[in-house]
Enzyme design. Structure first.
Site, PDB file in Angstrom:
ATOM      1  N   ALA A  14       3.016 -13.812 -20.499  1.00 62.31           N
ATOM      2  CA  ALA A  14       3.922 -12.692 -20.249  1.00 62.31           C
ATOM      3  C   ALA A  14       3.207 -11.699 -19.337  1.00 62.31           C
ATOM      4  O   ALA A  14       2.176 -11.136 -19.717  1.00 62.31           O
ATOM      5  CB  ALA A  14       4.324 -12.030 -21.559  1.00 62.31           C
ATOM      6  N   MET A  15       3.753 -11.488 -18.131  1.00 61.08           N
ATOM      7  CA  MET A  15       3.088 -10.669 -17.118  1.00 61.08           C
ATOM      8  C   MET A  15       3.936  -9.446 -16.809  1.00 61.08           C
ATOM      9  O   MET A  15       4.994  -9.528 -16.187  1.00 61.08           O
ATOM     10  CB  MET A  15       2.826 -11.500 -15.864  1.00 61.08           C
ATOM     11  CG  MET A  15       1.996 -12.749 -16.142  1.00 61.08           C
ATOM     12  SD  MET A  15       1.618 -13.720 -14.677  1.00 61.08           S
ATOM     13  CE  MET A  15       0.455 -12.623 -13.824  1.00 61.08           C
ATOM     14  N   SER A  16       3.466  -8.285 -17.272  1.00 62.48           N
ATOM     15  CA  SER A  16       4.226  -7.044 -17.118  1.00 62.48           C
ATOM     16  C   SER A  16       4.117  -6.460 -15.721  1.00 62.48           C
ATOM     17  O   SER A  16       4.929  -5.626 -15.324  1.00 62.48           O
ATOM     18  CB  SER A  16       3.734  -6.010 -18.132  1.00 62.48           C
ATOM     19  OG  SER A  16       2.405  -5.621 -17.812  1.00 62.48           O
ATOM     20  N   ASP A  54      -3.773  -5.559 -17.494  1.00 65.54           N
ATOM     21  CA  ASP A  54      -4.114  -6.289 -18.711  1.00 65.54           C
ATOM     22  C   ASP A  54      -3.478  -7.673 -18.739  1.00 65.54           C
ATOM     23  O   ASP A  54      -4.154  -8.682 -19.001  1.00 65.54           O
ATOM     24  CB  ASP A  54      -3.672  -5.489 -19.943  1.00 65.54           C
ATOM     25  CG  ASP A  54      -4.482  -4.229 -20.147  1.00 65.54           C
ATOM     26  OD1 ASP A  54      -5.691  -4.241 -19.829  1.00 65.54           O
ATOM     27  OD2 ASP A  54      -3.923  -3.229 -20.622  1.00 65.54           O
ATOM     28  N   SER A  55      -2.188  -7.751 -18.483  1.00 70.00           N
ATOM     29  CA  SER A  55      -1.513  -9.048 -18.563  1.00 70.00           C
ATOM     30  C   SER A  55      -1.959  -9.977 -17.441  1.00 70.00           C
ATOM     31  O   SER A  55      -2.001 -11.199 -17.618  1.00 70.00           O
ATOM     32  CB  SER A  55       0.005  -8.860 -18.536  1.00 70.00           C
ATOM     33  OG  SER A  55       0.434  -8.221 -17.351  1.00 70.00           O
ATOM     34  N   LEU A  60       9.391 -10.168 -17.617  1.00 72.23           N
ATOM     35  CA  LEU A  60      10.627  -9.870 -18.325  1.00 72.23           C
ATOM     36  C   LEU A  60      11.371  -8.737 -17.635  1.00 72.23           C
ATOM     37  O   LEU A  60      10.852  -7.619 -17.535  1.00 72.23           O
ATOM     38  CB  LEU A  60      10.325  -9.486 -19.774  1.00 72.23           C
ATOM     39  CG  LEU A  60       9.453 -10.463 -20.571  1.00 72.23           C
ATOM     40  CD1 LEU A  60       9.268  -9.954 -21.994  1.00 72.23           C
ATOM     41  CD2 LEU A  60      10.061 -11.853 -20.556  1.00 72.23           C
ATOM     42  N   CYS A 102       9.888  -3.567 -29.501  1.00 70.27           N
ATOM     43  CA  CYS A 102       9.907  -4.484 -28.360  1.00 70.27           C
ATOM     44  C   CYS A 102       9.019  -5.689 -28.621  1.00 70.27           C
ATOM     45  O   CYS A 102       9.388  -6.825 -28.322  1.00 70.27           O
ATOM     46  CB  CYS A 102       9.462  -3.748 -27.091  1.00 70.27           C
ATOM     47  SG  CYS A 102       9.534  -4.751 -25.587  1.00 70.27           S
ATOM     48  N   GLY A 161      -1.372  -9.540 -22.725  1.00 66.36           N
ATOM     49  CA  GLY A 161      -2.519  -8.685 -22.439  1.00 66.36           C
ATOM     50  C   GLY A 161      -2.754  -7.616 -23.477  1.00 66.36           C
ATOM     51  O   GLY A 161      -3.412  -6.609 -23.190  1.00 66.36           O
ATOM     52  N   CYS A 202       9.310   3.490 -21.706  1.00 67.26           N
ATOM     53  CA  CYS A 202       9.641   2.943 -20.385  1.00 67.26           C
ATOM     54  C   CYS A 202      11.106   3.147 -20.014  1.00 67.26           C
ATOM     55  O   CYS A 202      11.439   3.241 -18.830  1.00 67.26           O
ATOM     56  CB  CYS A 202       9.273   1.465 -20.314  1.00 67.26           C
ATOM     57  SG  CYS A 202      10.295   0.389 -21.344  1.00 67.26           S
TER      58      CYS A 202
END
Length: 359
Positions: free
Chosen positions: A6-8, A12-13, A32, A101, A125, A194
């Site tokens: 999962a890459m935001s 970190d991710s 996402l 979330c 991450g 967010c």
């Protein structure tokens, strides 16, 4: 082993995905899309759900050399996180949307889809550790530890989760990102909520719940001290923004002690009235071991950035009770209570529940 990273769009991710590749996993990156209209979410350093973040995630995947996809989770996010956030405030509680979330999106919807597509696990991450024993532990970087917002995960979800950053400090993550040639190495961390574009939580709630005038009442005398336009704008422990014209007789500040949605009343009083010795909670998730048959001596954390408090925790069906060894202040219903136990390798997450009452 096939894993979904999962890459935001943050550092970190990106480093977590790169570390998963280096560990020999067959990695696919996914970003996402959580907003119905990404332009309404925060931009730059202030969010994690923007078009900019999607592009940063794609660029990081290109550098790492992994396939990359965008999954539209906007409707699920709106229902399970945003609508839940509004409903909780309307009910007089103070929710943690990041925790929700993680529970409903990243480790339920995403993990379920990943498993259905043939992936074995999800990589994120988050700053937390999963030991060889499978137990969730705090990160070595106490300032960045995210075990509190992961404590809602079930044993089955943790068994399919990988947290590659738990042994790193944030400074080490940034240094590694730079070494790997990732452009997000110096990207600032995201902050706050967010999905609230301007950071005005009170205004966001007012748009959805409207004005609901009510009374602000003194806990000791029952005197009406003022009015509010919506009890949802307050949280237990709040001191500023009460809008009271008259100070307390002794000149000391007043704090929000409780919120009663039925009467639309905000009750205020002195700081010492915030002291809590007993915390009741519901919907417990026990991940550190089989649920205990009797009282457990441990520490509990009562808000995302709170300090641990020694306590005795008991479980009885769907009820979780923590008797605090020393009083805590400003404990708001809707937050999580997370139980920890220490061993020679740090803090282990035993379980969590959602606070319903603090006395």
């Amino acid at each position: 082993m096939r894993v979904l990273a999962a890459m935001s769009g943050g550092v970190d991710s990106a480093v977590a995905a790169a570390r998963a590749v280096a560990a020999g996993y067959d990695v696919t990156g996914v970003h996402l899309a959580l907003s119905r209209n990404p332009q309404t979410y925060r931009s730059g350093a202030r969010g994690c759900c923007t078009i900019e973040d999607s592009r940063d995630a794609r660029r990081a995947a290109d550098v790492i050399g992994i396939p990359f996809y965008v999954w539209d989770m906007a409707e699920r996010f709106h229902t399970d996180v945003i609508e839940d956030f509004v409903a909780e405030y309307a009910a007089g509680r103070t929710p943690n949307p990041c925790l929700r979330c993680n529970e409903k999106i990243k480790f339920e919807a995403v993990l379920d889809r990943a498993v259905a597509l043939g992936f074995d696990a999800v990589v994120t991450g988050h700053h937390a550790r999963l030991g060889a024993d499978g137990l969730l532990r705090r990160s070595v970087d106490a300032a960045k530890d995210q075990s509190y917002v992961l404590a809602v995960l079930t044993r089955a979800q943790l068994d399919r989760s990988i947290f590659p950053l738990g042994e790193l400090t944030k400074a080490q993550v940034r240094a590694e990102a730079a070494q790997r040639g990732l452009a997000v190495a110096e990207k600032p961390d995201s902050h706050d909520i967010c999905f609230i574009a301007d950071g005005d939580t009170r205004g966001f709630l007012a748009q959805r719940l409207g004005d609901e005038p009510g009374e602000i009442v003194d806990a000791e005398t029952g005197e009406v001290l003022g009015e509010h336009s919506g009890a949802y704008a307050y949280t237990v422990g709040q001191r500023r923004g009460l809008g009271l014209e008259r100070p307390a007789p002794d000149g000391r500040p007043r704090y929000v002690l409780s919120i009663t949605p039925v009467s639309n009343t905000v009750t205020v009083g002195p700081a010492e009235a915030l002291a809590v010795r007993t915390v009741h909670a519901e919907r417990p998730v026990w991940t550190g071991s089989p649920p205990p048959a009797g009282p457990v001596e441990c520490e509990v954390q009562l808000r995302a950035h709170g300090s641990p408090v020694p306590a005795v925790v008991t479980l009885a069906g769907d009820q979780f009770t923590a008797q605090l060894r020393s009083p805590a202040q400003g404990i708001a219903p809707g937050q999580a209570v997370v139980a920890y136990r220490q061993d020679s390798d740090g803090d282990i997450v035993l379980g969590s529940a959602t606070i319903t009452e603090a006395r």
